[in-house]
Motif scaffolding. Structure first.
Motif, PDB file in Angstrom:
ATOM      1  N   ARG A 126       0.810  -1.225   0.000  1.00 43.92           N
ATOM      2  CA  ARG A 126       0.000   0.000   0.000  1.00 43.92           C
ATOM      3  C   ARG A 126       0.839   1.268   0.000  1.00 43.92           C
ATOM      4  O   ARG A 126       0.588   2.160  -0.811  1.00 43.92           O
ATOM      5  CB  ARG A 126      -0.980  -0.022   1.175  1.00 43.92           C
ATOM      6  CG  ARG A 126      -2.237  -0.814   0.835  1.00 43.92           C
ATOM      7  CD  ARG A 126      -3.163  -0.847   2.029  1.00 43.92           C
ATOM      8  NE  ARG A 126      -3.694   0.477   2.323  1.00 43.92           N
ATOM      9  CZ  ARG A 126      -4.869   0.889   1.861  1.00 43.92           C
ATOM     10  NH1 ARG A 126      -5.593   0.092   1.120  1.00 43.92           N
ATOM     11  NH2 ARG A 126      -5.309   2.089   2.151  1.00 43.92           N
TER      12      ARG A 126
ATOM     13  N   ALA B 193     -20.199  10.454  -0.299  1.00 45.20           N
ATOM     14  CA  ALA B 193     -18.753  10.395  -0.036  1.00 45.20           C
ATOM     15  C   ALA B 193     -17.989  10.154  -1.338  1.00 45.20           C
ATOM     16  O   ALA B 193     -16.982  10.806  -1.620  1.00 45.20           O
ATOM     17  CB  ALA B 193     -18.445   9.293   0.978  1.00 45.20           C
ATOM     18  N   THR B 197     -15.474  12.645  -3.420  1.00 45.05           N
ATOM     19  CA  THR B 197     -14.125  12.216  -3.799  1.00 45.05           C
ATOM     20  C   THR B 197     -13.817  12.630  -5.227  1.00 45.05           C
ATOM     21  O   THR B 197     -12.742  13.162  -5.519  1.00 45.05           O
ATOM     22  CB  THR B 197     -14.001  10.680  -3.704  1.00 45.05           C
ATOM     23  OG1 THR B 197     -14.461  10.278  -2.426  1.00 45.05           O
ATOM     24  CG2 THR B 197     -12.585  10.229  -3.910  1.00 45.05           C
ATOM     25  N   SER B 268      -5.594  15.370  -2.313  1.00 44.71           N
ATOM     26  CA  SER B 268      -5.558  13.941  -2.643  1.00 44.71           C
ATOM     27  C   SER B 268      -5.756  13.086  -1.397  1.00 44.71           C
ATOM     28  O   SER B 268      -6.453  12.069  -1.442  1.00 44.71           O
ATOM     29  CB  SER B 268      -4.226  13.563  -3.297  1.00 44.71           C
ATOM     30  OG  SER B 268      -3.921  14.454  -4.323  1.00 44.71           O
ATOM     31  N   LEU B 269      -5.125  13.516  -0.295  1.00 46.85           N
ATOM     32  CA  LEU B 269      -5.259  12.724   0.933  1.00 46.85           C
ATOM     33  C   LEU B 269      -6.696  12.759   1.445  1.00 46.85           C
ATOM     34  O   LEU B 269      -7.243  11.732   1.842  1.00 46.85           O
ATOM     35  CB  LEU B 269      -4.298  13.248   2.002  1.00 46.85           C
ATOM     36  CG  LEU B 269      -2.815  12.924   1.753  1.00 46.85           C
ATOM     37  CD1 LEU B 269      -1.946  13.520   2.844  1.00 46.85           C
ATOM     38  CD2 LEU B 269      -2.602  11.424   1.671  1.00 46.85           C
ATOM     39  N   VAL B 270      -7.311  13.956   1.415  1.00 45.85           N
ATOM     40  CA  VAL B 270      -8.706  14.061   1.856  1.00 45.85           C
ATOM     41  C   VAL B 270      -9.595  13.209   0.960  1.00 45.85           C
ATOM     42  O   VAL B 270     -10.487  12.499   1.426  1.00 45.85           O
ATOM     43  CB  VAL B 270      -9.168  15.535   1.858  1.00 45.85           C
ATOM     44  CG1 VAL B 270     -10.652  15.632   2.170  1.00 45.85           C
ATOM     45  CG2 VAL B 270      -8.371  16.340   2.867  1.00 45.85           C
ATOM     46  N   ARG B 272      -8.749  10.540  -0.666  1.00 41.16           N
ATOM     47  CA  ARG B 272      -8.548   9.136  -0.345  1.00 41.16           C
ATOM     48  C   ARG B 272      -9.292   8.760   0.941  1.00 41.16           C
ATOM     49  O   ARG B 272      -9.852   7.687   1.057  1.00 41.16           O
ATOM     50  CB  ARG B 272      -7.054   8.862  -0.191  1.00 41.16           C
ATOM     51  CG  ARG B 272      -6.710   7.430  -0.412  1.00 41.16           C
ATOM     52  CD  ARG B 272      -5.230   7.221  -0.547  1.00 41.16           C
ATOM     53  NE  ARG B 272      -4.711   7.775  -1.785  1.00 41.16           N
ATOM     54  CZ  ARG B 272      -3.442   7.638  -2.150  1.00 41.16           C
ATOM     55  NH1 ARG B 272      -2.609   7.003  -1.379  1.00 41.16           N
ATOM     56  NH2 ARG B 272      -3.024   8.147  -3.283  1.00 41.16           N
ATOM     57  N   TRP B 273      -9.290   9.705   1.893  1.00 39.96           N
ATOM     58  CA  TRP B 273      -9.980   9.451   3.147  1.00 39.96           C
ATOM     59  C   TRP B 273     -11.480   9.279   2.909  1.00 39.96           C
ATOM     60  O   TRP B 273     -12.120   8.381   3.442  1.00 39.96           O
ATOM     61  CB  TRP B 273      -9.714  10.627   4.106  1.00 39.96           C
ATOM     62  CG  TRP B 273     -10.358  10.481   5.439  1.00 39.96           C
ATOM     63  CD1 TRP B 273      -9.982   9.636   6.441  1.00 39.96           C
ATOM     64  CD2 TRP B 273     -11.494  11.198   5.914  1.00 39.96           C
ATOM     65  NE1 TRP B 273     -10.812   9.789   7.505  1.00 39.96           N
ATOM     66  CE2 TRP B 273     -11.749  10.738   7.213  1.00 39.96           C
ATOM     67  CE3 TRP B 273     -12.319  12.184   5.363  1.00 39.96           C
ATOM     68  CZ2 TRP B 273     -12.801  11.235   7.977  1.00 39.96           C
ATOM     69  CZ3 TRP B 273     -13.365  12.674   6.114  1.00 39.96           C
ATOM     70  CH2 TRP B 273     -13.595  12.198   7.416  1.00 39.96           C
ATOM     71  N   PHE B 274     -12.039  10.146   2.040  1.00 36.96           N
ATOM     72  CA  PHE B 274     -13.461  10.033   1.715  1.00 36.96           C
ATOM     73  C   PHE B 274     -13.752   8.723   0.995  1.00 36.96           C
ATOM     74  O   PHE B 274     -14.760   8.080   1.233  1.00 36.96           O
ATOM     75  CB  PHE B 274     -13.897  11.196   0.820  1.00 36.96           C
ATOM     76  CG  PHE B 274     -14.413  12.364   1.593  1.00 36.96           C
ATOM     77  CD1 PHE B 274     -15.562  12.253   2.348  1.00 36.96           C
ATOM     78  CD2 PHE B 274     -13.748  13.583   1.576  1.00 36.96           C
ATOM     79  CE1 PHE B 274     -16.043  13.327   3.075  1.00 36.96           C
ATOM     80  CE2 PHE B 274     -14.219  14.647   2.299  1.00 36.96           C
ATOM     81  CZ  PHE B 274     -15.368  14.526   3.050  1.00 36.96           C
ATOM     82  N   GLY B 276     -12.289   5.999   1.379  1.00 44.06           N
ATOM     83  CA  GLY B 276     -12.303   4.925   2.366  1.00 44.06           C
ATOM     84  C   GLY B 276     -13.665   4.773   3.025  1.00 44.06           C
ATOM     85  O   GLY B 276     -13.998   3.725   3.552  1.00 44.06           O
ATOM     86  N   LYS B 277     -14.458   5.866   3.014  1.00 44.42           N
ATOM     87  CA  LYS B 277     -15.771   5.820   3.660  1.00 44.42           C
ATOM     88  C   LYS B 277     -16.854   5.270   2.740  1.00 44.42           C
ATOM     89  O   LYS B 277     -17.987   5.084   3.170  1.00 44.42           O
ATOM     90  CB  LYS B 277     -16.171   7.239   4.092  1.00 44.42           C
ATOM     91  CG  LYS B 277     -15.308   7.768   5.209  1.00 44.42           C
ATOM     92  CD  LYS B 277     -15.669   9.210   5.513  1.00 44.42           C
ATOM     93  CE  LYS B 277     -16.890   9.340   6.355  1.00 44.42           C
ATOM     94  NZ  LYS B 277     -16.613   9.625   7.751  1.00 44.42           N
TER      95      LYS B 277
END
Lengths: 334, 282
Positions: A126, B193, B197, B268-270, B272-274, B276-277
């Motif tokens: 990952r 979500a 994204t 991009s990180l936010v 990716r976090w979304f 994941g939801k």
């Protein structure tokens, strides 16, 4: 979307279209408008592709009429003073820089994809996949800035070595002889390769992961090594999508503007050496667009853009087609 | 027999080493680029960047206020244009088009647009807006960025709405809700979500785009928020300042690049976090 959903929708639709009570008809008009808005948006989405081609053809018409097609493609004279324009050096520059980038990026992407899909232990998969994808998130202007101010000076120190060792090989040596300036065709190709890497490797990795594990496991059960599984089982199974991924990267490389403009050196003359400055269609557009003073000059620049569109459209069409072919067979596209 | 086995073993080990090396090359360049951007960018951080406008050529001074404001305006207008069209286009594909021939054709075209070189979209915006208006303008830049953003939103919206289970839709239909209520109040909500994204990924994609802006918004040395005039923006400022001979301009280019990269990475990180939801139904 299962068939059942569609069936339910079709059965319920006539009921809501019956304008009986006042309360219902208020919803009906909203329903109608909502549907039409969605249709309109879909038309805009699909129409954008055709609109792009039509609008750019329209704007390059002056130049098309003046120079025709073959004369424009084959002429290497690009002279704003005499108002003669030919696309040949830029077409060559675009193709050669993209070719260098693909020669470098395809094997490396394949390596990364197999490493992530087959070789790497789970805990490292990952973070590595994430890191490679971050490369795609970095804007191309930053690649350009880095390429010009950091990579090119570093590469200039390697170039004398290239001159001495690869440049002395008869035959291909002529490609690697030139002043160690750091900028030029080869630098552009290398920077492009780094930019293309994440796109090609993530497509390859995604399709490698959808190879049925039964295929892979039977090969391992027969005593095949990891390399043999990757090369003889996984790759043949995913071949069309892998080639599609390569085309996707090629489409990127052909159309990339900022990174190339920074490091290619912007010279309109053709040179056999890859260490010499050159120019591509996007780079000449970025450099000269605001300086184009006459209508013919501007129109010729847009004509260059039209050639680029024609080439990248074919490449992108093939890319999407090839990637989808595997997706259809598997029922899930990466 | 022993020779064959040994050869296969050697090929296998050698290929694994080469693959590891390939991965190391990719990761190495990522860290090299991020490290230099961080190092030069931090060195160029100065409060004046946010409070003063870009200095004239050859003068001392620091400032990117007009470019930051310009870039934010461009992004905002692009979102205002791109999100509704992208969202509705994706909704049409998932809720009205299904897998009909037309819908699949639209998906195919959208996938082709997804990988369109940004310079072509810039030329398009030039042809439809700048040339008829007779001058460069911020709104043309926003349209170009919106066209780049739309395919991403269309695709994620389509995919995310496809993940919403049929039972929720059926429940809403059974209660007598018309189609548009089902879509806006049930499926959009269930897929929000994922849709968000897509918007964030689209925003990240257009944040650093430079090439289309060269043909549309161009640049402006002064502070401006007029959408019908050229507007200063971070990417074009980086382009012009990096190629300039002035040390303070180059330093500003690095500072601007650093802030752009930081912004894109956070987006991009936010995103990716979304992602994941997003609940994937079985």
């Amino acid at each position: 979307m299962s068939d059942l959903d569609i069936a339910v929708r079709i059965e319920t639709q006539p009921m809501s279209e019956e304008p009986r009570s006042a309360g219902r008809s208020r919803y009906l008009s909203a329903d109608f408008l909502f549907h039409k808005a969605a249709v309109f948006a879909a038309i805009v989405v699909a129409g954008a592709l055709f609109a792009t081609v039509i609008a750019i053809t329209y704007d390059s018409w002056t130049s098309i009429q003046t120079f025709g097609v073959w004369r424009f493609l084959a002429s290497s004279e690009w002279n704003p003073v005499t108002q003669t324009f030919g696309a040949f050096p830029f077409i060559v520059g675009t193709l050669v820089s993209s070719a260098i980038s693909m020669i470098l990026a395809v094997p490396i992407s394949f390596g990364i994809a197999v490493f992530i899909a087959e070789v790497a232990p789970t805990w490292i998969k990952r973070p590595i996949a994430g890191a490679i994808e971050l490369l795609a998130a970095i804007p191309s202007i930053v690649y350009g800035l880095w390429g010009l101010l950091v990579f090119a000076p570093a590469f200039a120190m390697v170039e004398p070595w290239i001159n001495d060792h690869i440049g002395s090989i008869p035959g291909i040596g002529v490609l690697f002889q030139g002043p160690p300036m750091g900028i030029g065709m080869l630098t552009a190709g290398i920077v492009l390769a780094i930019m293309v890497l994440p796109y090609t490797s993530s497509i390859m990795r995604d399709v490698f992961l959808i190879v049925p594990s039964s295929l892979r496991e039977s090969a391992y059960a027969m005593g095949a090594t990891t390399w043999e599984v990757a090369w003889n089982v996984v790759l043949p199974y995913t071949r069309s999508a892998v080639i599609g991924g390569v085309f996707l990267g090629l489409g990127r490389a052909l159309g990339e503007t900022m990174a190339v403009t920074f490091v290619i050196g912007n010279s309109n003359t053709l040179s056999p050496s890859l260490l010499m400055p050159s120019a591509t269609i996007p780079s000449v557009l970025a450099n000269e667009f605001t300086e184009a003073t006459t209508k013919l000059y501007l129109s010729s620049l847009i004509y260059l853009g039209l050639i680029l569109i024609a080439v990248t459209l074919v490449v992108r069409f093939l890319a999407v087609l090839l990637i989808r072919r595997l997706g259809r067979r598997e029922g899930a596209v990466a | 027999m022993k020779g064959v086995l040994a050869r296969r073993r050697i090929v296998d080990v050698a290929s694994k080493i080469l693959m590891g090396l390939a991965t190391a090359v990719g990761v190495f360049f990522l860290f090299w680029i991020l490290w230099t951007t961080l190092r030069f960018g931090i060195a160029g951080m100065h409060w004046d960047l946010f409070t003063k406008d870009t200095p004239p050529p050859g003068t001392d001074g620091f400032g990117l206020r007009n470019a930051f404001v310009g870039s934010l305006s461009l992004l905002m207008v692009s979102v205002l244009i791109g999100v509704p069209i992208g969202l509705m286009g994706g909704t049409w594909l998932a809720e009205y088009g299904f897998h009909s021939r037309t819908a699949n054709a639209v998906r195919f075209i959208n996938d082709i647009m997804l990988s369109a070189p940004s310079i072509e979209i810039g030329l398009f915006a030039y042809a439809i807006l700048v040339a008829p208006m007779g001058h460069f303008s911020a709104i043309a830049g926003s349209v170009a960025l919106a066209v780049l953003m739309i395919p991403i939103i269309v695709r994620t919206t389509d995919e995310m709405l496809g993940l919403v289970g049929g039972d929720m839709r059926e429940a809403a239909i059974a209660l007598g809700a018309p189609n548009w209520i089902v879509i806006t109040k049930v499926t959009w909500k269930a897929a929000r979500a994922g849709i968000l994204t897509g918007v964030l990924i689209g925003l990240a994609r257009i944040t650093g785009e430079t090439a289309p802006l060269l043909f549309t918004a161009l640049n402006n040395q002064f502070f401006s928020t007029n959408l019908f005039r050229p507007i200063a923006n971070i990417p074009v400022v980086i382009f012009q300042f990096a190629l300039s001979p002035y040390a303070n301009w180059q330093q500003m280019a690095w500072a601007a690049a650093f802030i752009t990269v930081l912004f894109v990475l956070v987006l991009s990180l936010v995103a990716r976090w979304f992602l994941g939801k997003v609940q994937v139904p079985k």
